[in-house]
Design a protein around this motif. Structure first.
Motif, mmCIF file in Angstrom:
data_model
loop_
_atom_site.group_PDB
_atom_site.id
_atom_site.type_symbol
_atom_site.label_atom_id
_atom_site.label_comp_id
_atom_site.label_asym_id
_atom_site.label_seq_id
_atom_site.Cartn_x
_atom_site.Cartn_y
_atom_site.Cartn_z
ATOM 1 N N LEU A 128 0.833 -1.201 0.000
ATOM 2 C CA LEU A 128 0.000 0.000 0.000
ATOM 3 C C LEU A 128 0.872 1.258 0.000
ATOM 4 C CD1 LEU A 128 -3.037 0.918 0.354
ATOM 5 C CD2 LEU A 128 -2.523 1.076 2.799
ATOM 6 N N GLY A 129 0.474 2.226 -0.799
ATOM 7 C CA GLY A 129 1.142 3.525 -0.732
ATOM 8 C C GLY A 129 2.274 3.716 -1.722
ATOM 9 N N PRO A 130 2.986 4.847 -1.571
ATOM 10 C CA PRO A 130 3.072 5.746 -0.423
ATOM 11 C C PRO A 130 1.858 6.673 -0.239
ATOM 12 C CG PRO A 130 4.442 6.565 -2.194
ATOM 13 C CD PRO A 130 3.934 5.236 -2.645
ATOM 14 N N ALA A 131 1.048 6.847 -1.282
ATOM 15 C CA ALA A 131 -0.227 7.559 -1.136
ATOM 16 C C ALA A 131 -1.297 6.688 -1.769
ATOM 17 C CB ALA A 131 -0.170 8.928 -1.804
ATOM 18 N N TRP A 132 -2.530 6.795 -1.287
ATOM 19 C CA TRP A 132 -3.561 5.940 -1.834
ATOM 20 C C TRP A 132 -4.929 6.595 -1.734
ATOM 21 C CZ3 TRP A 132 -0.629 4.807 2.508
ATOM 22 C CH2 TRP A 132 -1.283 4.764 3.741
ATOM 23 N N VAL A 133 -5.871 6.035 -2.494
ATOM 24 C CA VAL A 133 -7.252 6.504 -2.485
ATOM 25 C C VAL A 133 -8.052 5.723 -1.443
ATOM 26 C CG1 VAL A 133 -9.323 6.924 -3.889
ATOM 27 C CG2 VAL A 133 -7.057 7.012 -4.951
ATOM 28 N N ARG A 134 -7.926 4.398 -1.478
ATOM 29 C CA ARG A 134 -8.505 3.496 -0.491
ATOM 30 C C ARG A 134 -7.495 2.373 -0.258
ATOM 31 N NH1 ARG A 134 -11.784 6.971 -1.435
ATOM 32 N NH2 ARG A 134 -14.065 6.839 -1.448
ATOM 33 N N SER A 135 -7.645 1.679 0.872
ATOM 34 C CA SER A 135 -6.756 0.550 1.143
ATOM 35 C C SER A 135 -7.326 -0.764 0.636
ATOM 36 C CB SER A 135 -6.467 0.450 2.644
ATOM 37 O OG SER A 135 -7.669 0.322 3.372
ATOM 38 N N GLY A 136 -8.531 -0.736 0.066
ATOM 39 C CA GLY A 136 -9.126 -1.942 -0.480
ATOM 40 C C GLY A 136 -10.311 -1.619 -1.362
ATOM 41 N N CYS A 137 -10.769 -2.630 -2.104
ATOM 42 C CA CYS A 137 -11.814 -2.429 -3.100
ATOM 43 C C CYS A 137 -13.215 -2.356 -2.503
ATOM 44 C CB CYS A 137 -11.790 -3.557 -4.127
ATOM 45 S SG CYS A 137 -10.203 -3.844 -4.926
ATOM 46 N N ILE A 138 -13.506 -3.272 -1.567
ATOM 47 C CA ILE A 138 -14.878 -3.398 -1.095
ATOM 48 C C ILE A 138 -15.329 -2.170 -0.306
ATOM 49 C CG2 ILE A 138 -14.434 -4.518 1.146
ATOM 50 C CD1 ILE A 138 -16.750 -6.500 0.308
ATOM 51 N N GLN A 139 -14.397 -1.363 0.156
ATOM 52 C CA GLN A 139 -14.778 -0.130 0.842
ATOM 53 C C GLN A 139 -15.592 0.779 -0.073
ATOM 54 O OE1 GLN A 139 -10.633 0.803 1.803
ATOM 55 N NE2 GLN A 139 -11.186 0.862 3.961
ATOM 56 N N CYS A 140 -15.235 0.796 -1.371
ATOM 57 C CA CYS A 140 -15.929 1.647 -2.348
ATOM 58 C C CYS A 140 -17.157 0.966 -2.937
ATOM 59 C CB CYS A 140 -14.998 2.010 -3.498
ATOM 60 S SG CYS A 140 -13.681 3.142 -3.072
ATOM 61 N N HIS A 141 -17.131 -0.369 -2.978
ATOM 62 C CA HIS A 141 -18.212 -1.152 -3.571
ATOM 63 C C HIS A 141 -18.866 -1.992 -2.477
ATOM 64 C CE1 HIS A 141 -16.912 -0.386 -7.777
ATOM 65 N NE2 HIS A 141 -15.705 -0.414 -7.276
ATOM 66 N N PRO A 142 -19.594 -1.381 -1.558
ATOM 67 C CA PRO A 142 -20.143 -2.148 -0.429
ATOM 68 C C PRO A 142 -20.993 -3.310 -0.909
ATOM 69 C CG PRO A 142 -21.301 -0.058 -0.684
ATOM 70 C CD PRO A 142 -20.105 0.000 -1.587
ATOM 71 N N SER A 143 -20.658 -4.509 -0.431
ATOM 72 C CA SER A 143 -21.375 -5.731 -0.823
ATOM 73 C C SER A 143 -21.418 -5.880 -2.335
ATOM 74 C CB SER A 143 -22.789 -5.739 -0.237
ATOM 75 O OG SER A 143 -22.755 -5.664 1.172
#
Length: 581
Positions: free
Chosen positions: A100-115
């Motif tokens: 991950l990083g050094p900068a990122w938008v999210r640390s994972g996919c499912i955070q943006c696509h709930p369920s």
């Protein structure tokens, strides 16, 4: 034919006391005894199978594997491994998902696509909030020249931050945009620009809301900072069925454009009206020189699923590199700002001297000037041409010691999962109200843009270098290793064309691809929200439809008027149909 209907239902829902009422029974699509897979007087037998025989699951699920996966021995194992990459977060330096990083938008996919579904409407921007599918769209509304003397065009993204702007960074680096300074203010529409009343003729009221987003210049950790910019929100959509959209042939898309061109204005960036053919800018050149027509994202920016939103996101959302992406997703303006930040330099000086430290590549000779020069160099490794230098510092040397952050095999598994996600079957197509809803949807002209069905051809997909490398390592043909959907009749309810609705605080450029409607009726059940349209401004189907009539300039205005004049029972029938498909 008249004007074509534009993107009808793309995104949002939040319960509100004053919104147009929707019969609560419309969410209950189970009680009708249905003859699944059988034709009736309104629906064909095929329509139950929204993703065709190879792409449909009978489960009420956004996460099921398609028969195209299950029918191939051994492919389900790769699908399940790929699913793990979607469902779990990446870390800075811990197996099995490190990098991950050094900068990122999210640390994972499912955070943006709930369920696995559409993002949820937010009242504040916090990257770590589960369900926040928003991406910040920071762009120049008019043409000009920035502080470095670089000219930019109207509606172009600011170059100071990445196209998907990052609001998180590893210590001691500071996020390119400080999310604490971002504000989202939801406004109420008090009157429709088109003159339509804010209540239906039978007296039922509806409400429309829209977001105003602000990021002060002080929130940007870049040198220089951008100016003359505006901000919009774009939320993620459900990712199921994208492999089937990938299988739609470019020639069939062209025929759709040609059919619509005489009746509605099409985006000149996609369609040359005089030539009755693709515009030069409609073509996208893939990494190996292959050209295709843009078809993915609201803005139609990508041509292949393997160079589309998901394949890119596993790299640029998390900044996790792989063999064909050995460089950072960053900007040189952020690199310059970090290299001149005294706090950053001091922290690296005190904590980066050990070869096991993630900061070691930035340590250089340990002097202020040495660290400054190295930080500026390494954080600015942001193009394919920089890949050899990146490998020198981060892969061949410390701290990764020759290991890919994401291996070719892991990426292959991820793409088997991504291309192999099934579309949920349609539900309750025997319900008289659902049948009435379909008839009305067609009569109102909505299917002119929400085209019900497509027929795929051979599905000769493009295959990228990373998967080719993995295929070669195990002695297989890469073209046969991903799920395929040849000769399938599918029912996505999209024409794969961009249209304009002229909404208040509209999407950047105003042009938005007609979003598929298949499976959206399960949103409340699967994700807990029904949010629709590109920025989640519509909290249910009625609001989404009425946004199509906000302006008389909207491609869907005339069709919205027809919905507006329907009696309550027919409006509910349209909603129930949309929740069934």
């Amino acid at each position: 034919m008249g004007l074509l209907a534009a993107p009808l239902l793309v995104a949002c829902h939040d319960d509100g006391d004053d919104e147009a009422s929707v019969d609560p029974n419309l969410n209950n699509l189970q009680p009708v005894e249905q003859a699944f897979g059988k034709a009736n007087d309104v629906f064909s037998a095929e329509e139950w199978y929204a993703g065709g025989q190879l792409g449909t699951t009978e489960k009420p699920s956004y996460s099921a594997a398609a028969p195209a996966v299950l029918n191939v021995p051994g492919m389900e194992e790769s699908f399940n491994k790929g699913e793990d990459f979607f469902e779990h977060v990446y870390t800075l330096n811990n197996e099995p998902r490190k990098g991950l990083g050094p900068a990122w938008v999210r640390s994972g996919c499912i955070q943006c696509h709930p369920s696995y579904g559409h993002g949820k409407r937010q009242t504040e921007y916090r990257a770590n909030t589960y369900g926040n599918g928003y991406l910040l769209v920071v762009y120049h509304p008019t043409a000009g020249t920035d502080a470095d003397g670089v000219a930019y065009a109207a509606n172009s993204y600011v170059r100071h931050v990445t196209g998907m702007p990052q609001t998180k960074a590893m210590t001691p680096f500071k996020a390119p945009i400080e999310e604490e300074q971002i504000t989202i203010d939801w406004k109420n529409v008090t009157e429709m620009e088109s003159g339509l009343a804010m209540q239906f003729p039978d007296g039922e009221k509806y409400e429309l809301i829209y977001p105003e987003v602000a990021i002060p210049q002080s929130a940007f950790n870049t040198l220089p900072k951008p100016d003359n910019y505006e901000v919009r929100l774009e939320s993620t959509i459900g990712i199921y069925g994208t492999g089937l959209l990938d299988a739609i042939d470019f020639e069939d898309m062209k025929a759709q454009y040609q059919a619509e061109a005489p009746y509605v204005e099409l985006n000149p960036a996609m369609w040359d009206k005089a030539a009755n053919d693709w515009a030069a800018s409609a073509y996208y050149t893939l990494a190996d020189g292959t050209k295709g027509i843009k078809k993915f994202t609201y803005a139609m920016t990508r041509t292949s699923l393997q160079d589309g939103a998901g394949a890119n996101a596993i790299w640029n959302i998390t900044n996790v590199t792989r063999s064909d992406r050995h460089y950072f997703y960053s900007t040189k303006m952020w690199a310059k700002a970090m290299s001149e930040d005294a706090e950053v330099i001091q922290y690296i000086k005190e904590n980066g001297s050990q070869a096991t430290s993630l900061l070691y590549p930035y340590y250089a000779d340990g002097t202020d000037e040495g660290i400054k020069e190295r930080v500026n160099q390494l954080l600015g490794l942001n193009t394919a041409a920089d890949a050899p230098t990146f490998k020198q510092y981060f892969v061949d040397g410390a701290p990764y010691n020759g290991q890919e952050e994401m291996s070719d095999k892991d990426y292959y598994d991820f793409m088997v999962w991504h291309r192999g996600l099934a579309v949920p079957a349609a539900r309750n197509l025997d319900d008289p109200q659902v049948k009435r809803g379909k008839q009305l949807f067609t009569q109102m002209g909505c299917t002119q843009c929400h085209r019900p069905s497509w027929k795929t051809r051979d599905d000769n997909m493009w295959v990228d270098a990373s998967i080719k490398a993995y295929a070669a390592s195990i002695g297989k043909d890469a073209a046969t290793m991903l799920p395929k959907y040849p000769n399938q009749t599918i029912w996505p309810y999209t024409d794969m064309v961009q249209h304009r609705l002229f909404m208040k605080n509209d999407i950047r450029t105003g042009w938005c691809r007609t979003t598929p409607l298949w499976g959206r009726g399960l949103s409340l059940q699967r994700t807990g929200a029904e949010d629709r349209l590109h920025d989640c401004r519509a909290r249910n189907e009625v609001e989404a439809i009425m946004w199509h009539g906000y302006s008389k300039e909207s491609d869907a205005y005339e069709h919205t008027v027809k919905f507006f004049n329907l009696p309550k029972t027919d409006r509910d029938a349209v909603v129930k149909f949309l929740r069934a498909i």
